[in-house]
Design a protein around this motif. Sequence first.
Motif, PDB file in Angstrom:
ATOM      1  N   TYR A 172       0.839  -1.207   0.000  1.00  0.00           N
ATOM      2  CA  TYR A 172       0.000   0.000   0.000  1.00  0.00           C
ATOM      3  C   TYR A 172       0.874   1.258   0.000  1.00  0.00           C
ATOM      4  N   LEU A 173       1.913   1.237   0.816  1.00  0.00           N
ATOM      5  CA  LEU A 173       2.825   2.374   0.882  1.00  0.00           C
ATOM      6  C   LEU A 173       3.525   2.582  -0.462  1.00  0.00           C
ATOM      7  N   PRO A 233      -9.598  -3.726  -3.006  1.00  0.00           N
ATOM      8  CA  PRO A 233      -9.839  -2.735  -4.056  1.00  0.00           C
ATOM      9  C   PRO A 233     -10.223  -1.366  -3.486  1.00  0.00           C
ATOM     10  N   GLN A 234     -11.000  -1.363  -2.398  1.00  0.00           N
ATOM     11  CA  GLN A 234     -11.423  -0.103  -1.798  1.00  0.00           C
ATOM     12  C   GLN A 234     -10.229   0.660  -1.233  1.00  0.00           C
ATOM     13  N   HIS A 235      -9.341  -0.068  -0.536  1.00  0.00           N
ATOM     14  CA  HIS A 235      -8.150   0.586   0.008  1.00  0.00           C
ATOM     15  C   HIS A 235      -7.252   1.099  -1.109  1.00  0.00           C
ATOM     16  N   LEU A 236      -7.103   0.298  -2.156  1.00  0.00           N
ATOM     17  CA  LEU A 236      -6.261   0.712  -3.278  1.00  0.00           C
ATOM     18  C   LEU A 236      -6.836   1.945  -3.969  1.00  0.00           C
ATOM     19  N   LEU A 237      -8.149   2.004  -4.096  1.00  0.00           N
ATOM     20  CA  LEU A 237      -8.793   3.167  -4.712  1.00  0.00           C
ATOM     21  C   LEU A 237      -8.498   4.432  -3.905  1.00  0.00           C
ATOM     22  N   ILE A 253      -6.086   4.926  -1.513  1.00  0.00           N
ATOM     23  CA  ILE A 253      -4.653   5.207  -1.413  1.00  0.00           C
ATOM     24  C   ILE A 253      -4.098   5.730  -2.734  1.00  0.00           C
ATOM     25  N   GLY A 254      -4.487   5.097  -3.839  1.00  0.00           N
ATOM     26  CA  GLY A 254      -4.009   5.544  -5.145  1.00  0.00           C
ATOM     27  C   GLY A 254      -4.498   6.940  -5.482  1.00  0.00           C
ATOM     28  N   THR A 255      -5.768   7.190  -5.201  1.00  0.00           N
ATOM     29  CA  THR A 255      -6.321   8.515  -5.472  1.00  0.00           C
ATOM     30  C   THR A 255      -5.626   9.572  -4.625  1.00  0.00           C
ATOM     31  N   ALA A 256      -5.425   9.278  -3.339  1.00  0.00           N
ATOM     32  CA  ALA A 256      -4.766  10.244  -2.452  1.00  0.00           C
ATOM     33  C   ALA A 256      -3.355  10.557  -2.938  1.00  0.00           C
ATOM     34  N   GLY A 257      -2.579   9.534  -3.245  1.00  0.00           N
ATOM     35  CA  GLY A 257      -1.220   9.760  -3.725  1.00  0.00           C
ATOM     36  C   GLY A 257      -1.198  10.533  -5.030  1.00  0.00           C
ATOM     37  N   ASN A 258      -2.095  10.176  -5.948  1.00  0.00           N
ATOM     38  CA  ASN A 258      -2.147  10.832  -7.245  1.00  0.00           C
ATOM     39  C   ASN A 258      -2.587  12.287  -7.126  1.00  0.00           C
ATOM     40  N   VAL A 259      -3.545  12.562  -6.250  1.00  0.00           N
ATOM     41  CA  VAL A 259      -4.009  13.939  -6.060  1.00  0.00           C
ATOM     42  C   VAL A 259      -2.914  14.784  -5.399  1.00  0.00           C
ATOM     43  N   ILE A 260      -2.245  14.245  -4.406  1.00  0.00           N
ATOM     44  CA  ILE A 260      -1.163  14.994  -3.763  1.00  0.00           C
ATOM     45  C   ILE A 260      -0.054  15.289  -4.781  1.00  0.00           C
ATOM     46  N   PHE A 299     -11.098   3.865 -10.286  1.00  0.00           N
ATOM     47  CA  PHE A 299     -12.341   3.118 -10.137  1.00  0.00           C
ATOM     48  C   PHE A 299     -12.594   2.248 -11.369  1.00  0.00           C
ATOM     49  N   TRP A 300     -12.461   2.842 -12.559  1.00  0.00           N
ATOM     50  CA  TRP A 300     -12.735   2.079 -13.795  1.00  0.00           C
ATOM     51  C   TRP A 300     -11.713   0.972 -14.013  1.00  0.00           C
ATOM     52  N   ILE A 301     -10.471   1.207 -13.659  1.00  0.00           N
ATOM     53  CA  ILE A 301      -9.476   0.136 -13.778  1.00  0.00           C
ATOM     54  C   ILE A 301      -9.851  -1.017 -12.865  1.00  0.00           C
ATOM     55  N   ILE A 302     -10.212  -0.718 -11.628  1.00  0.00           N
ATOM     56  CA  ILE A 302     -10.620  -1.760 -10.675  1.00  0.00           C
ATOM     57  C   ILE A 302     -11.880  -2.457 -11.161  1.00  0.00           C
ATOM     58  N   PHE A 303     -12.844  -1.691 -11.631  1.00  0.00           N
ATOM     59  CA  PHE A 303     -14.104  -2.261 -12.125  1.00  0.00           C
ATOM     60  C   PHE A 303     -13.844  -3.240 -13.271  1.00  0.00           C
ATOM     61  N   PHE A 304     -13.059  -2.828 -14.251  1.00  0.00           N
ATOM     62  CA  PHE A 304     -12.793  -3.705 -15.395  1.00  0.00           C
ATOM     63  C   PHE A 304     -11.957  -4.908 -14.987  1.00  0.00           C
ATOM     64  N   TYR A 305     -11.022  -4.714 -14.080  1.00  0.00           N
ATOM     65  CA  TYR A 305     -10.237  -5.837 -13.588  1.00  0.00           C
ATOM     66  C   TYR A 305     -11.141  -6.875 -12.934  1.00  0.00           C
ATOM     67  N   LYS A 306     -12.028  -6.408 -12.050  1.00  0.00           N
ATOM     68  CA  LYS A 306     -12.924  -7.321 -11.347  1.00  0.00           C
ATOM     69  C   LYS A 306     -13.896  -7.985 -12.335  1.00  0.00           C
ATOM     70  N   SER A 307     -14.329  -7.254 -13.359  1.00  0.00           N
ATOM     71  CA  SER A 307     -15.228  -7.823 -14.371  1.00  0.00           C
ATOM     72  C   SER A 307     -14.541  -8.934 -15.148  1.00  0.00           C
ATOM     73  N   VAL A 308     -13.319  -8.690 -15.550  1.00  0.00           N
ATOM     74  CA  VAL A 308     -12.581  -9.684 -16.343  1.00  0.00           C
ATOM     75  C   VAL A 308     -12.207 -10.889 -15.504  1.00  0.00           C
ATOM     76  N   THR A 309     -11.770 -10.679 -14.269  1.00  0.00           N
ATOM     77  CA  THR A 309     -11.345 -11.801 -13.441  1.00  0.00           C
ATOM     78  C   THR A 309     -12.523 -12.620 -12.916  1.00  0.00           C
ATOM     79  N   SER A 310     -13.708 -12.032 -12.851  1.00  0.00           N
ATOM     80  CA  SER A 310     -14.868 -12.800 -12.390  1.00  0.00           C
ATOM     81  C   SER A 310     -15.403 -13.731 -13.483  1.00  0.00           C
TER      82      SER A 310
END
Length: 135
Positions: A5-6, A37-41, A43-50, A122-133
Amino acid sequence: MNDHYLGFFGLSFLSATVIPGTSEVYLIYLLDSGLSPQHLLIIGTAGNVIGGVTTYFLGRGANFVKSHPNIAEVIRQRGSVLLLLSWVPFFGDILCLGAGWLKLRILPCLFAMTLGKALRYFWIIFFYKSVTSIN
């Protein structure tokens, strides 16, 4: 906190500055590793926005118009709403620099950056989960 995560936070931050990065590839790897996925969303958003805000403030001191006069004019005309595209590789960095140089108000810029960057992850996670399911 999990080292992954870090690392993702750091890579997301760097990817949103003038240093190119590939946080999306690492995101897929981390999703594949079973991280939340929720934590990654978040954490990734926070890092990217900063990182985007850092680039915005770097733009305050940049000589942007001489380097990119046409882009500066587009940013001036469209305003902070263009920062919805701040997630786009390379182009997004230029938008953040230009917004800082033009001294656009930080709160609308922050809102647009956060929304755009969060939706991208969000869309990357959504598509990843769609494809892997499917498998």
